[in-house]
Design an enzyme around this catalytic site. Structure first.
Site: not given
Ligand code: NAP
Length: 240
Positions: A9-11, A60, A86, A135, A148, A150, A180
């Site tokens: 939830a940080s980003r 996680v 998430n 996704s 990813y 899988a 997104i």
């Molecule tokens: P993002 O901006 O890269 O943010 C990823 C988030 O996950 C960050 O808050 C990060 O925290 C956290 N994270 C990563 N590894 C972690 C770990 N080992 N333990 C705890 N937290 C962890 O990505 P996003 O686009 O917001 O993606 C969020 C979710 O949506 C993901 O599951 C992604 O697969 C899914 N999604 C995204 C898209 C897209 O186009 N953006 C499309 C489909 C699905 P830290 O920074 O603190 O490490």
């Protein structure tokens, strides 16, 4: 006040989910792994709108860390109502370049992470709602990461079985976002963004807030007769 844990939830999408749920009156456990400063910004923003939240560091992919986070949140605030799995990573590598470590890390964070969260929190949930952020690549495959897609398809299998096993007290659903606008697509060139926008029937890349509202709908009582479902939030990019 209902307690909800939002991982990652940080980003990006997780941040938007935490903000949306806080606006709706939930108390939020803002989970992060590395971005403490960003998590503190989310905490500040939630408090500015009169919401309640705490930050919790936990990778996680580590069950002990997830369990510790859940126990601390429960100890302070009592039973947990909601979980949003998430946190995710996307290592963009073709199968030929993908190492065993790349594969394992992706599965550990995206799939094991979702399972660990549910496993650790269940003893503290009497009734409630769980949402997985999967996704569209769970359905159509990814040109750039077998791990990813899988992991995201695996999350849906997990979600469906949990929906059966945890009914009627706990509902379990998923969202399947398309493209997104977050750090996850930061590597896109302007040209690639434009190409992608042309492929999307709604003509643009999605906003994290648009995914957050779908997650909030599935978490809330608004969706009281929905369990085991996956909601596409993709602007029509992939219509099943
Ligand atoms: P993002 O901006 O890269 O943010 C990823 C988030 O996950 C960050 O808050 C990060 O925290 C956290 N994270 C990563 N590894 C972690 C770990 N080992 N333990 C705890 N937290 C962890 O990505 P996003 O686009 O917001 O993606 C969020 C979710 O949506 C993901 O599951 C992604 O697969 C899914 N999604 C995204 C898209 C897209 O186009 N953006 C499309 C489909 C699905 P830290 O920074 O603190 O490490």
């Amino acid at each position: 006040m209902k307690n909800v844990i939002v991982t990652g939830a940080s980003r990006g999408i997780g941040r938007a989910i935490a903000m949306e749920l806080a606006k709706r009156g939930y108390r939020i456990a803002i989970n992060y792994a590395r971005s403490k400063d960003r998590a503190l910004e989310v905490l500040k923003s939630i408090r500015e709108i009169g919401g309640e939240a705490e930050i919790y560091r936990a990778d996680v992919s580590s069950y002990p860390e997830v369990e510790n986070m859940v126990m601390e949140f429960h100890r302070k605030y009592g039973n947990i109502y909601g979980l949003v799995a998430n946190a995710g990573i996307y290592i963009r590598k073709n199968i030929r370049d993908m190492s065993i470590d790349d594969w394992n890390r992706t599965i550990e964070v995206n799939l094991n992470g979702a399972f660990y969260l549910v496993k650790a929190a269940l003893p503290y949930m009497e009734r409630g709602s769980i949402v997985f952020v999967s996704s569209q690549l769970a359905f159509k495959g990814s040109p750039s990461s077998v791990a990813y897609s899988a992991s995201k398809a695996g999350m849906l299998g997990l979600m469906r079985s949990l929906a059966i096993q945890l009914a009627p007290d706990i509902r379990v659903n998923a969202v399947a976002p398309g493209t997104i606008d977050t750090d996850m697509i930061a590597s896109y060139t302007l040209e690639r963004r434009k190409e992608r926008e042309k492929e999307i029937p709604l003509g643009r890349i999605g906003k994290p807030e648009e995914v957050a509202r779908a997650v909030a709908f599935l978490l809330d009582e608004d969706s009281s007769y929905i369990t085991g479902a996956t909601l596409d939030v993709n602007g029509g990019l992939y219509i099943r």
